[in-house]
Write a protein that holds these residues in place. Structure first.
Motif: not given
Length: 220
Positions: A188-193
């Motif tokens: 559920l964490r943000v995936n850096p581009a």
């Protein structure tokens, strides 16, 4: 195809969707990688010049398809994607998210490309009746049928990065997700581009036979 300078070999990579948040990150990573000799990035608006970059430009990307056979790339990174709202209709959305990726990938494969990396969606499914999810499931299915020796499908969750377009839901949720990052499960964490771009580029520079899937938990 692969360029040779002395004893070194350099790959030629086609990047689709190079103006999007993930596509831009993949383009930057590829242009900076010493294993890449040339990047072909067809776009609707011109990109910043770079010695390794060939940037065919047309308002409608379909107009560039007749030239795709002369690019002769070794690998394809497809980060094309839009929303139904931005596209204006379901038909226009499907054109961007399904028809163009399949058409360009087929051209690249027919001229010798053997590795492909595709940015998809965690909701991609052939069994979910939602149009968006079904379209993503169909492009995953049909991209695998083309014949590439190596296929990597990336299904990122919430993507962290600067977009050229405004997406209200992301503007509202991203700050909270970043604040809670240490407490959230990996999925559920943000995936850096940049992390997504690394997986895309690495998978085509060092391709492994078969089909692999990378999900949000692999991209944090």
């Amino acid at each position: 195809m692969q360029e040779t300078r002395g004893d070194e070999r350099f790959m030629k990579v086609l990047i689709l969707g190079a103006t999007g948040v993930v596509g831009k990150a993949a383009l930057e990573r590829a242009l900076g990688d010493r294993g890449v000799g040339q990047v072909i990035a067809p776009t609707r608006r011109s990109l910043a010049p770079h010695p390794k970059l060939i940037n065919p430009v047309a308002q409608e990307l379909d107009l560039l398809l007749p030239d795709a056979h002369v690019w002769e790339v070794d690998a394809v990174i497809c980060a094309m994607g839009t929303t139904i709202r931005k596209a204006g209709s379901k038909a226009a959305f499907r054109h961007v998210d399904y028809a163009l990726p399949i058409a360009f990938s087929k051209e690249a494969y027919q001229k010798g490309a053997q590795a492909l990396a595709l940015v998809s969606s965690p909701g991609a499914s052939l069994s979910i009746p939602l149009f968006y999810c079904r379209t993503k499931g169909e492009v995953e299915r049909d991209i695998q049928k083309i014949g590439f020796e190596s296929v990597t499908i990336v299904r990122p969750g919430m993507i962290g990065g600067e977009r050229n377009e405004f997406r209200l839901a992301e503007r509202m949720v991203l700050p909270v997700a970043k604040l809670l990052h240490p407490l959230l499960p990996r999925a559920l964490r943000v995936n850096p581009a940049a992390n997504i771009a690394d997986v895309l580029v690495d998978s085509v520079l060092a391709p492994k036979p078969g089909v692999r899937l990378a999900t949000s938990r692999d991209l944090v």
